[in-house]
Design a protein around this motif. Structure first.
Motif, short mmCIF file in Angstrom:
data_model
loop_
_atom_site.label_atom_id
_atom_site.label_comp_id
_atom_site.label_asym_id
_atom_site.label_seq_id
_atom_site.Cartn_x
_atom_site.Cartn_y
_atom_site.Cartn_z
N ILE A 87 0.86 -1.18 0.00
CA ILE A 87 0.00 0.00 0.00
C ILE A 87 0.90 1.23 0.00
N GLY A 88 0.68 2.13 -0.94
CA GLY A 88 1.53 3.29 -1.12
C GLY A 88 2.37 3.13 -2.36
N PRO A 89 3.37 3.99 -2.50
CA PRO A 89 3.89 4.97 -1.56
C PRO A 89 3.03 6.24 -1.46
N ASN A 90 3.48 7.13 -0.58
CA ASN A 90 2.81 8.41 -0.34
C ASN A 90 1.36 8.18 0.06
N THR A 91 1.17 7.31 1.03
CA THR A 91 -0.17 6.96 1.49
C THR A 91 -0.38 7.40 2.94
N TYR B 100 -4.20 0.88 13.26
CA TYR B 100 -3.91 1.53 11.99
C TYR B 100 -2.42 1.56 11.73
N MET B 101 -2.07 1.60 10.47
CA MET B 101 -0.69 1.70 10.03
C MET B 101 -0.59 2.94 9.15
N GLY B 102 0.10 3.98 9.63
CA GLY B 102 0.24 5.16 8.81
C GLY B 102 0.11 6.44 9.59
N ILE B 103 -0.49 7.43 8.93
CA ILE B 103 -0.55 8.78 9.50
C ILE B 103 -1.97 9.32 9.51
#
Length: 288
Positions: free
Chosen positions: A120-124, A134-137
């Motif tokens: 999943i991603g990049p820039n996700t 959750y995984m991320g921002i």
């Protein structure tokens, strides 16, 4: 249930000691995400934020049974980090890093074809299963648990739509941000397949522009599904509402397709197509 990530998922973080990674790891831990390891080549410390740090993904996986990774490393080192995660046979890799060179992503995409890793991603903004992990921002405080799956190529629109869903009492099973770079690891169709198999997900929402062969891939995947669940696609024509990568794609492809024709093809395949958030909410209330 959910797709990709839940409260049992064991996660490692590549580049855990960086400023951005440290900030978001603390938020994720507080949320309940099971972060079990960090990976930093030539590591200088054995623990960071109370989490054990290893030099390689392989070692981290062996010692902690991690099945997923978040990549926070700089763009120039991202290819080697991602390939290391793929070679370690992790099930899920979420790449927060933006601006990875196109040539690097083409090599990564080729390697993915012969692996079981989902990228999943990049820039996700990442992946979130509300009230679990959750995984991320993601701005995790806006998400509520529910039965609508969301897959999106526009981070800002995703947040806006989640807030609008809250107003009508609807939550999400899982939200997947595909990524805003020109080349990303996963397709809309592949995520819709997973939502269709998920017992908790009652309907899915696609948030995207339609460029290249996007609608062909979505239709092919959707047409093969058994016991199809409703899919609502919010197709955005206005470049100002889309990511820079999608805007570039539109400029490249603008003379080769007609957006109205592509929307009609999606409708002919049984996918509900809307042009704005107001209509999206109306359709969601019909199917839920």
């Amino acid at each position: 249930m959910s797709i990709l990530i839940n409260k049992k998922t064991k996660v490692l973080v590549q580049g855990i000691t960086g400023t951005q990674a440290s900030f978001h790891v603390q938020r994720a831990l507080k949320y309940g995400t099971k972060i079990v390891a960090g990976v930093v080549p030539s590591k200088k410390e054995d623990f960071h934020l109370g989490i054990p740090v290893f030099e390689t993904v392989k070692e981290a996986k062996e010692k902690t049974d991690a099945t997923a990774s978040i990549v926070f490393v700089p763009a120039k080192f991202a290819k080697s980090a991602i390939l290391e995660a793929i070679d370690a046979k992790l099930e899920l890799v979420v790449v927060i890093t933006s601006g990875i060179p196109v040539g690097d992503m083409m090599e990564i995409k080729h390697r993915l074809q012969n692996s079981k890793t989902i990228l999943i991603g990049p820039n996700t903004p990442g992946v979130i299963t509300p009230n679990e992990a959750y995984m991320g921002i993601f701005p995790d405080n806006i998400h509520n648990s529910g039965n609508i799956g969301i897959v999106s190529s526009s981070s800002t629109l995703t947040y806006e739509i989640v807030l609008e869903m809250n107003k009508i009492g609807l939550g999400q099973s899982t939200v997947v941000g595909l990524g805003d770079d020109f080349i990303v690891g996963s397709s809309v169709g592949s995520i819709i397949e997973k939502f269709n198999k998920d017992a908790k997900t009652k309907a899915s929402v696609i948030i995207t522009g339609i460029y290249g062969n996007d609608e062909t891939e979505i239709i092919e995947k959707y047409s093969k599904l058994k016991n199809k669940k409703p899919v609502i696609a919010l197709i955005i024509d206005d470049n100002t509402a889309l990511s820079e990568a999608n805007s570039i794609a539109e400029l490249i492809c603008k003379n080769s397709f007609d957006v109205s024709d592509r929307k009609n093809k999606l409708r002919d395949a049984g996918i509900i197509v809307v042009d704005n958030i107001t209509d999206l909410k109306k359709e969601l209330l019909k199917v839920c």
